[in-house]
Design an enzyme around this catalytic site. Structure first.
Site, PDB file in Angstrom:
ATOM      1  N   THR A 191       0.757  -1.219   0.000  1.00 47.52           N
ATOM      2  CA  THR A 191       0.000   0.000   0.000  1.00 47.52           C
ATOM      3  C   THR A 191       0.807   1.300   0.000  1.00 47.52           C
ATOM      4  O   THR A 191       1.829   1.409   0.650  1.00 47.52           O
ATOM      5  CB  THR A 191      -0.913   0.028   1.248  1.00 47.52           C
ATOM      6  OG1 THR A 191      -1.490  -1.244   1.419  1.00 47.52           O
ATOM      7  CG2 THR A 191      -1.969   1.056   1.120  1.00 47.52           C
ATOM      8  N   THR A 204      -2.408   1.295   6.417  1.00 42.88           N
ATOM      9  CA  THR A 204      -1.631   0.260   5.737  1.00 42.88           C
ATOM     10  C   THR A 204      -1.250  -0.822   6.737  1.00 42.88           C
ATOM     11  O   THR A 204      -1.126  -0.552   7.914  1.00 42.88           O
ATOM     12  CB  THR A 204      -0.355   0.865   5.106  1.00 42.88           C
ATOM     13  OG1 THR A 204       0.502  -0.199   4.701  1.00 42.88           O
ATOM     14  CG2 THR A 204       0.401   1.720   6.105  1.00 42.88           C
TER      15      THR A 204
END
Lengths: 332, 342
Positions: A203, A253
């Site tokens: 991410t 994330t």
């Protein structure tokens, strides 16, 4: 009012033995993206335009796991996902299962701006992309040689992961020894069931508050290495991986499943809105109390121009900058 | 993690009821015309009653709430009256794309699926994703492949498509065309004129006598939706949520529910602001644009609430102390039926 602020991340969960060259590379990309975002904010661009632009930049660079350089599914393909949310009016757009769209975050933006829906996936999303004329590339564009090797290792590791006492061949010796030294009960630093050395930090994300106090957030990912085809993580889910309202903007994330269970991004905002916490307090509380036995990190900005981050992983690639000239890039 | 759950709840919530099991279910909120003909209304009320009885019996038999919500939602999916499973509405291509989500409040474990076209009971596949994969959410081909791997019941897509929904899609498409050309009068008040389940979705929330909560939601989505469109139903925190405070299942306009994170917000208002279940749910409904949302929710102490800001919501609930209700429109309007206590 403290003016604009911006924060970016390139994933949480970093191998403590990541070679210095790779660390430098990551810092360079984060700095470049921050500067680009800061310049755009100086020039008066809106928060939502800036998060899209910065995440596009992060997607295009193969250093992080999104767009080019995305993690691979079990089948060796790329399935990317992204979302964007404009705190102004809480408008949002999300996409999953993209295999040929060069910049997923921009397709998420188009879902928000030009479709009656907020979330399109797989064939429908690809069809919409073609309709909108966004840049498309062959799936092989996203697949890096390094990630093909990683997938192979991940597959091998997964099959023997159940017995953690068996040494994992091919695993970087440093983190393997870190494990032997008792870093975790499982016997080795892990993220999402993978040894940290072969875990691609998931991410990228960006959060921004602009000169007018409007917040926006965007997140993009290739997902998990060796994930099942069709698996959806937290990144495209509004309230989990991404959230923005008139109070703050958040991008998360880490272990997607833990983030989803914790509705992590919305919770930071809800803690401010409903419990009256400050931005940093809300971030700390969410990481400490809300993340149920998961490993993750997040970045956040408030409408007052504050910036904050938090993580309970070994590291998180991140950076932030504010209007008063502050700028910082960090990993550990 | 769950300690002190009750200390934040307002006195009124605790005073309302003693602890005990409770269940609430819905068959969709939307612009349900008050003139809904008896032949369309009766089978839906019967289905709600049947599903409620099924859930109540399961709770009385001490089945875990997670089993109860799955069981009830399966039954709602099997009923052609509602927009989920058999009776799902159609995409712009005339296909079905079903989605569902289930969440256990105790562990906050959850599972979700989207883009199913052959799985008879989407909710049970969501449960399998929760229990048998390292993931939470599988969609489209990957979800269908997982379904076959797990050997769940599948059917040809014609099993799900009812003549009523073929007609609905036709009307929706025509309406769109007519609306673009403003020189032509709009014929009839389209989808809502036959509207009973086109914005539907089914859901169930339950709590047992120990305060263990669970939530499940399943849907066929929106009539004439774009292929690949995902709504609020499978999204944890939007259409479905459960924790140690409450369990919530929402229905209505998916895009509004996603941006308002409706289900998580009901729980967050209890957890962070100390509101009661009813207060929290009312606050969320009021804040969401009118005509867009309805929800059913139960709290750990057995409170139930079923607010909506649409014309109506197919709904039913029952609690251990003998209260029960089946309704479509706001209480008192056009003859809500009293559900005779046993």
């Amino acid at each position: 009012m403290r003016g604009w602020a911006i924060a970016v991340h390139g994933g949480a969960g970093v191998d403590p033995c990541l070679p210095a060259v790779r660390q430098e590379e990551a810092r360079r990309v984060l700095s470049r993206c921050l500067k680009k975002g800061a310049a755009a904010l100086q020039a008066g661009l809106t928060a939502v335009d800036v998060v899209e632009m910065v995440v596009r930049e992060l997607e295009t660079d193969p250093v992080f796991n999104s767009g080019r350089g995305s993690a691979l599914t079990r089948r060796g393909t790329v399935e990317m996902e992204a979302s964007i949310m404009d705190g102004r009016g809480r408008r949002c757009g999300a996409v999953s299962g993209l295999s040929t769209v060069k910049n997923p975050v921009s397709l998420a933006r188009l879902v928000m701006d030009r479709s009656p829906h907020s979330y399109l996936v797989f064939d429908g999303a690809e069809e919409f992309a073609r309709e909108q004329g966004v840049e498309m590339v062959d799936n092989s564009y996203f697949i890096t040689e390094e990630n093909v090797g990683m997938l192979k290792l991940a597959k091998e590791a997964n099959s023997i992961m159940f017995d953690y006492r068996v040494p994992i061949p091919g695993v970087d010796s440093c983190s393997a020894s870190a494990g032997l030294m008792g870093a975790t009960a499982e016997g080795g630093l892990q993220m999402n069931g993978l040894p940290i050395s072969m875990y691609a930090p998931e991410t990228v994300g960006c959060v921004v508050v602009d000169n007018n106090g409007w917040c926006a957030a965007a997140t993009s990912t290739g997902g998990l290495m060796n994930k099942m085809s069709g698996r959806i993580g937290d990144s495209p889910l509004i309230g989990s991986g991404t959230y923005a309202c008139d109070v703050c903007a958040v991008s998360c994330t880490g272990e997607g499943e833990a983030i989803i269970r914790s509705t992590l991004a919305r919770d930071v905002a809800a803690l401010m809105e409903y419990k009256g916490l400050s931005l940093q307090e809300a971030v700390d509380y969410a990481i400490k109390e809300r993340l149920d036995e998961g490993k993750a990190g997040l970045i956040a900005v408030s409408r007052n121009g504050e910036v904050a981050y938090g993580f309970n992983t070994v590291g998180m690639f991140r950076g932030s900058a504010t209007q008063d000239g502050f700028m910082e890039v960090g990993i550990w | 993690m769950t300690s002190g759950s009750y200390s934040h709840q307002s006195k009124s919530a605790v005073r309302d009821r003693r602890m005990g099991w409770a269940i609430a279910l819905h068959g969709g909120a939307g612009d349900i015309p008050l003139s809904l003909p008896a032949e369309r209304r009766a089978p839906r009320e019967a289905a709600l009653r049947h599903c409620l009885e099924l859930g109540v019996a399961a709770l009385k038999a001490n089945r875990p709430p997670l089993d109860v919500v799955e069981l009830v939602v399966r039954e709602l999916e099997n009923s052609p009256c509602f927009n989920a499973g058999k009776g799902s509405v159609l995409t712009t291509n005339g296909t079905v794309e079903m989605e569902a989500c289930i969440m256990d409040g105790n562990t906050k474990k959850c599972g979700a699926v989207s883009g199913l076209s052959t799985v008879v009971n989407a909710i049970s596949l969501a449960r399998l994703v929760m229990e048998r994969t390292p993931h939470i959410y599988l969609a489209f081909d990957g979800a269908e492949a997982f379904a076959r791997e797990q050997g769940v019941e599948t059917a040809h897509s014609s099993h799900f498509i009812t003549p009523e929904n073929v007609e609905r899609l036709k009307n929706a498409k025509e309406a769109k065309r007519v609306q673009i050309d403003y020189t032509q009068p709009i014929k009839g008040a389209i989808p809502s004129s036959i509207g009973d389940s086109q914005i539907g979705t089914v859901g169930c929330v339950a709590v047992d006598g120990h305060g263990i909560l669970a939530s499940a939601t399943s849907t066929g989505g929106l009539v004439n939706k774009m292929v690949g469109r995902i709504g609020d139903t499978p999204i944890i925190g939007a259409g479905t949520y459960a924790n140690s405070y409450c369990a919530v299942s929402a229905t209505g306009k998916g895009e509004s529910i996603i941006q308002a994170t409706v289900a998580r917000d009901v729980a967050a208002l209890m957890e962070y602001k100390g509101l009661s279940l009813k207060e929290a749910a009312a606050y969320v409904i009021e804040r969401t644009p009118k005509g867009n949302v309805g929800l059913v929710a139960v709290s750990a102490n057995g409170e139930v609430t079923m607010p909506f800001n649409t014309t109506g919501m197919f709904r039913a609930c029952a609690t251990e102390d003998g209260y029960s209700e089946i309704g479509i429109w706001p209480s008192g309007i056009n003859g809500d039926l009293e559900y005779p206590n046993k």
